[in-house]
Design an enzyme around this catalytic site. Structure first.
Site, PDB file in Angstrom:
ATOM      1  CG  ASP A 188     -40.080  -7.926   0.875  1.00  0.00           C
ATOM      2  OD1 ASP A 188     -39.192  -8.665   1.306  1.00  0.00           O
ATOM      3  OD2 ASP A 188     -40.143  -6.717   1.148  1.00  0.00           O
TER       4      ASP A 188
HETATM    5  C1  GAR Z   1     -39.002  -8.708  11.975  1.00  0.00           C
HETATM    6  O1  GAR Z   1     -40.199  -8.012  12.245  1.00  0.00           O
HETATM    7  C2  GAR Z   1     -38.958  -9.141  10.528  1.00  0.00           C
HETATM    8  O2  GAR Z   1     -40.213  -9.478  10.008  1.00  0.00           O
HETATM    9  C3  GAR Z   1     -38.426  -7.887   9.878  1.00  0.00           C
HETATM   10  O3  GAR Z   1     -37.453  -7.405  10.758  1.00  0.00           O
HETATM   11  C4  GAR Z   1     -37.784  -7.775  12.091  1.00  0.00           C
HETATM   12  C5  GAR Z   1     -36.596  -8.469  12.704  1.00  0.00           C
HETATM   13  O4  GAR Z   1     -36.797  -8.717  14.074  1.00  0.00           O
HETATM   14  N1  GAR Z   1     -37.866  -8.160   8.587  1.00  0.00           N
HETATM   15  C6  GAR Z   1     -37.886  -7.295   7.569  1.00  0.00           C
HETATM   16  O5  GAR Z   1     -38.394  -6.197   7.643  1.00  0.00           O
HETATM   17  C7  GAR Z   1     -37.233  -7.800   6.301  1.00  0.00           C
HETATM   18  N2  GAR Z   1     -37.269  -6.797   5.290  1.00  0.00           N
HETATM   19  P1  GAR Z   1     -35.817  -9.669  14.860  1.00  0.00           P
HETATM   20  O6  GAR Z   1     -34.387  -9.242  14.539  1.00  0.00           O
HETATM   21  O7  GAR Z   1     -36.148  -9.416  16.314  1.00  0.00           O
HETATM   22  O8  GAR Z   1     -36.086 -11.086  14.439  1.00  0.00           O
END
Ligand code: GAR
Length: 252
Positions: A188
């Site tokens: 990240d």
């Molecule tokens: C989101 O909050 C995104 O920021 C996070 O996973 C979630 C997915 O939600 N991503 C990470 O943590 C990446 N390491 P979604 O499947 O409903 O879009």
């Protein structure tokens, strides 16, 4: 029109926000395909409903094949990939080797699945797998125009990792946020394209924080993809760091 591919691991609410932005004409791109490492990802269903081609690259199956001694991709060099890798710096060489080789098998399949769609940009919308330099270098052929964009649920560089909102909440932060960034070799850590924040009140529990955060993500992500589509993101070197410069809209 710019073609994007989207990778999801779970619910795909960000994918939905991107599809909705395209549907109402707020985002002028073609979603060429949606892929997942998880055959059960709800995001795949959302894509299918919208008539977008989908594919699954089952990481666990590739990890199992690695254990059985499957041949590695021909263009994979452990030495090269390991030297670029920054996530696992300092870890045991055997562990690093296993980490990179297993992923190279899965990533070669991911690259092959993406290839026919000839995408300009790969969007990680809740894709919960680390991408290694083997995969990143295959897509990033022009260092001034990175081609992988991720959304992270925290105000980077605070709280990298897999539980951004949880980490933010447990730390007692009074604001939370989300970050869209280009993907580089670190965790990240790539150049930041956009961020959005929200207040955390004493009455908010973790669920409330996640709700507020996701609402910000759904606005921020399509906006950042739109900037890329308009060719308004410029990666520049500033005092030793690669940062994103946002160019004004082209004069019409
Ligand atoms: C989101 O909050 C995104 O920021 C996070 O996973 C979630 C997915 O939600 N991503 C990470 O943590 C990446 N390491 P979604 O499947 O409903 O879009």
């Amino acid at each position: 029109k710019m073609k994007i591919g989207v990778l999801v691991s779970g619910g795909g609410s960000n994918l939905q926000a991107i599809m909705d932005a395209v549907a109402v004409g707020a985002l002028d791109v073609e979603i060429a395909c949606v892929g997942s490492d998880n055959p059960d990802a709800k995001g795949l269903e959302r894509a299918e409903k919208a008539g977008i081609p989908t594919f699954v690259t089952d990481y666990s199956a590739f990890f199992a094949r690695w254990k059985e001694g499957a041949a590695l991709p021909e263009d994979f060099s452990l030495e090269t990939v390991a030297s670029r890798q920054s996530l696992m710096k300092g870890s045991d060489p055997d562990i690093l080797k296993a980490f990179l080789e297993k992923r190279a098998l899965a990533e070669a399949a991911l690259l092959a699945a993406l290839a026919p769609y000839k995408i300009d940009l790969l969007v990680l919308a809740g894709f919960m797998r680390v991408l290694t330099p083997y995969f990143i270098d295959a897509l990033n052929t022009d260092s001034n125009r990175p081609r992988i964009m991720n959304i992270h649920p925290a105000l980077l560089p605070a709280f990298p990792g897999t539980d951004g909102y949880g980490d933010t909440f447990r730390y007692g932060c009074k604001v939370g946020g989300c970050t869209v960034h280009f993907v580089d070799y670190g965790e990240d850590s790539g150049p930041i394209i956009g961020q959005s924040c929200f207040p955390i009140e004493s009455s908010d529990d973790l669920d409330a924080v996640k709700k507020k955060g996701l609402a910000e993500e759904w606005r921020l992500f399509p906006d950042c993809i739109g900037l890329y589509a308009e060719d308004r993101l410029n990666v520049v070197e500033r005092q030793g760091t690669r940062v994103v410069e946002i160019l004004p809209p082209a004069a019409r």
